[in-house]
Motif scaffolding. Structure first.
Motif, PDB file in Angstrom:
ATOM      1  N   ALA A 134      66.877  -4.755  20.368  1.00 12.27           N
ATOM      2  CA  ALA A 134      67.827  -5.742  19.853  1.00 12.27           C
ATOM      3  C   ALA A 134      67.665  -5.809  18.340  1.00 12.27           C
ATOM      4  O   ALA A 134      66.981  -6.691  17.809  1.00 12.27           O
ATOM      5  N   THR A 135      68.290  -4.878  17.635  1.00 13.95           N
ATOM      6  CA  THR A 135      68.101  -4.778  16.189  1.00 13.95           C
ATOM      7  C   THR A 135      69.210  -5.435  15.388  1.00 13.95           C
ATOM      8  O   THR A 135      69.170  -5.424  14.154  1.00 13.95           O
ATOM      9  N   GLY A 136      70.217  -5.994  16.056  1.00 13.70           N
ATOM     10  CA  GLY A 136      71.254  -6.731  15.352  1.00 13.70           C
ATOM     11  C   GLY A 136      72.120  -5.840  14.488  1.00 13.70           C
ATOM     12  O   GLY A 136      72.266  -4.640  14.711  1.00 13.70           O
ATOM     13  N   ALA A 137      72.716  -6.461  13.449  1.00 13.06           N
ATOM     14  CA  ALA A 137      73.596  -5.740  12.532  1.00 13.06           C
ATOM     15  C   ALA A 137      73.361  -6.280  11.126  1.00 13.06           C
ATOM     16  O   ALA A 137      72.621  -7.231  10.925  1.00 13.06           O
ATOM     17  N   GLY A 138      73.999  -5.648  10.143  1.00 13.79           N
ATOM     18  CA  GLY A 138      73.872  -6.116   8.779  1.00 13.79           C
ATOM     19  C   GLY A 138      72.726  -5.456   8.035  1.00 13.79           C
ATOM     20  O   GLY A 138      72.013  -4.612   8.574  1.00 13.79           O
ATOM     21  N   PRO A 139      72.530  -5.847   6.774  1.00 17.08           N
ATOM     22  CA  PRO A 139      71.501  -5.231   5.925  1.00 17.08           C
ATOM     23  C   PRO A 139      70.101  -5.427   6.495  1.00 17.08           C
ATOM     24  O   PRO A 139      69.807  -6.395   7.181  1.00 17.08           O
ATOM     25  N   VAL A 140      69.231  -4.463   6.180  1.00 11.14           N
ATOM     26  CA  VAL A 140      67.844  -4.483   6.641  1.00 11.14           C
ATOM     27  C   VAL A 140      66.920  -4.412   5.428  1.00 11.14           C
ATOM     28  O   VAL A 140      67.152  -3.611   4.518  1.00 11.14           O
ATOM     29  N   THR A 141      65.895  -5.248   5.415  1.00 12.22           N
ATOM     30  CA  THR A 141      64.927  -5.210   4.331  1.00 12.22           C
ATOM     31  C   THR A 141      63.789  -4.249   4.665  1.00 12.22           C
ATOM     32  O   THR A 141      63.630  -3.835   5.824  1.00 12.22           O
ATOM     33  N   ALA A 142      62.984  -3.938   3.652  1.00 10.96           N
ATOM     34  CA  ALA A 142      61.843  -3.047   3.871  1.00 10.96           C
ATOM     35  C   ALA A 142      60.859  -3.661   4.851  1.00 10.96           C
ATOM     36  O   ALA A 142      60.307  -2.974   5.717  1.00 10.96           O
ATOM     37  N   SER A 143      60.629  -4.971   4.740  1.00 12.53           N
ATOM     38  CA  SER A 143      59.685  -5.626   5.654  1.00 12.53           C
ATOM     39  C   SER A 143      60.214  -5.624   7.077  1.00 12.53           C
ATOM     40  O   SER A 143      59.441  -5.485   8.032  1.00 12.53           O
ATOM     41  N   GLN A 144      61.532  -5.756   7.248  1.00 14.45           N
ATOM     42  CA  GLN A 144      62.115  -5.701   8.597  1.00 14.45           C
ATOM     43  C   GLN A 144      61.971  -4.314   9.198  1.00 14.45           C
ATOM     44  O   GLN A 144      61.661  -4.169  10.388  1.00 14.45           O
ATOM     45  N   LEU A 145      62.182  -3.282   8.386  1.00 14.80           N
ATOM     46  CA  LEU A 145      62.008  -1.912   8.882  1.00 14.80           C
ATOM     47  C   LEU A 145      60.555  -1.675   9.271  1.00 14.80           C
ATOM     48  O   LEU A 145      60.271  -1.123  10.338  1.00 14.80           O
TER      49      LEU A 145
END
Length: 467
Positions: A134-145
């Protein structure tokens, strides 16, 4: 078999957890009824409520509740229920043990009932699946990756693999995980992240990330470019370590029978020595008198070999480009192996001067563009000096945009000259690659079928020829 009320209750509780999981994966909005019911199940199991929160990483759960770590490792290795016949046999063989287990399960703090254990397992599985898929949508930050990569690592451990292993090797769910990771990387504002040393340090190198860096390197400068190079270097070193191990473990060339065996203890062929001296057995002494020792031949054929690696660097072949560049550098370090490296798209580039340093090679590549195989072949053929001692590895999907016949004619001529020609459709971590069926059939008819699948296949082919 009649199920007890406890079994039915356990099944219902598992269903609650899995229905909530499916709901959250396909719709991020909470369903109050499923949420409250799932919370009640988790609390009843004595598990942390954080298991139900997708924003809480698996690492955080493990840090707060270390005992969960051991449960997660190997959690998905064996999901099958115990066969009824086997369970019945155990009970018949040791009825006292069965009675004892029931008594203990009923006591406070005792082990879980089998049904209860499955509910607990469902709660832990739900956490892993929710955080990974469940990774959602929209921009991803480095910490989220970085957080997702850590969670994916726990998921891989649950499947019995090391963190990152499935994404590198492409076994099982590997291609799916690599695809999700690639999507997250594409959604990340990579240039902004690279320009910030703190954020850049949070990035975990992966094939998807390296592809993005290689595609965008011409737009980077200063701090961002330095951070990009550091990430590429880290990834190259990690993959090189894995490939060196595979090269070292792969069986090597055939035994050279013309070289007499060395008469040292480690080469002693004990079985043959005993067999050949059986006529010297003395029943009276009960001893075997040995009048001749036999030794194993261990010398292997080694001939000066030239390895010419031609790599399609068009956008569809980035995984192969990275792997083969590193692999070429490893073989370049072997004795008596002369390695040449050519990369091509609509142009051909001789990268031989940097073949010992895959990092430098990758920085000189330009991913994308079309394919001009005949141009690359024109650069490669003059490098053939002794055909019988030459192997040419051609890595491509062989989609030549209408120029298929000229490239095949060149391949056929090289093969007829005595060169060992190895066409490779994929040496990617996933082992999946589309290959032009026109080429696939003709290469098969030529007696040089396309090697595809895991990179270990290519390692074996090369090492058997070069050593």
């Amino acid at each position: 078999m009649t199920h007890s009320p406890d079994d039915r209750a356990a099944a219902n509780r598992r269903q609650v957890l899995y229905w909530r999981l499916l709901g959250r994966i396909f719709d991020p909005d909470e369903q109050p009824t499923l949420e409250s019911a799932s919370m009640a199940v988790v609390e009843d199991l004595g598990l942390p409520a954080a298991l139900l929160d997708p924003s809480v990483s698996v690492d955080t759960v493990v840090q707060r509740f270390p005992e969960v770590a051991d449960e997660l490792r190997g959690l998905l290795v064996d999901t099958g229920p115990k066969p009824e016949a086997e369970a019945g046999t155990d009970a018949e063989a040791n009825p006292e043990a069965e009675a004892g287990t029931e008594a203990e399960a009923g006591s406070t703090g005792g082990p879980y009932q089998p049904g209860e254990a499955e509910v607990r397992r469902a709660a832990l599985v739900s956490k892993l699946l929710l955080n990974v898929f469940a990774t959602g949508a929209g921009p991803v930050t480095a910490s989220q990756l970085a957080g997702w990569q850590a969670d994916a690592g726990w998921f891989e451990q649950a499947l019995g693999s090391a963190p990152g292993e499935l994404r590198r090797q492409g076994t099982g769910l590997g291609p799916t995980l690599a695809g999700i990771e690639g999507d997250l990387v594409r959604r990340m504002r990579l240039r902004e992240v690279l320009a910030d040393p703190t954020l850049a340090r949070q990035l975990t190198p992966s094939m998807s990330l390296i592809e993005q860096l290689l595609r965008d390197k011409s737009n980077l400068s200063g701090v961002a470019l330095a951070n990009a190079k550091a990430l590429i270097r880290r990834f190259v070193d990690e993959v090189a370590e894995v490939l060196r191990t595979q090269v070292a473990q792969t069986s090597v060339g055939s035994i050279d029978r013309s070289v007499p065996p060395k008469r040292v203890y480690r080469n002693l062929d004990l079985d043959r020595t005993i067999w050949q001296n059986l006529t010297n057995w003395s029943p009276e002494d009960e001893r075997l008198y040995v009048d001749r020792l036999y030794y194993r031949q261990t010398a292997r054929k080694t001939t000066p070999s030239r390895l010419i690696v031609v790599v399609d660097q068009s956008g569809s072949m980035v995984d192969s480009m990275v792997n083969c560049t590193i692999l070429a550098s490893i073989f370049a370090g072997l004795p008596k192996v002369d390695v040449h490296l050519i990369a091509y798209d609509t142009r051909a580039l001789d990268l031989t001067p940097w073949v010992h340093d895959p990092f430098e090679v990758l920085l000189r590549t330009n991913l994308g563009g079309g394919n001009d195989g005949p141009l690359a072949m024109a650069m490669a053929r003059p490098k053939i000096v002794e055909p019988r001692n030459t192997v040419m590895v051609w890595i491509s999907d062989f989609y030549e945009f209408g120029r298929s016949q000229p490239l095949f004619d060149g391949i056929e001529a090289v093969h007829r000259s005595g060169v060992r020609f190895i066409p490779v459709g994929s040496v990617s971590s996933s082992g999946q690659q589309s290959v032009n069926p026109w080429f696939r059939q003709r290469l098969k008819d030529l007696g040089t079928p396309v090697v595809s699948g895991h990179i270990r296949k290519l390692v074996f082919e090369l090492k058997s020829f070069l050593t």
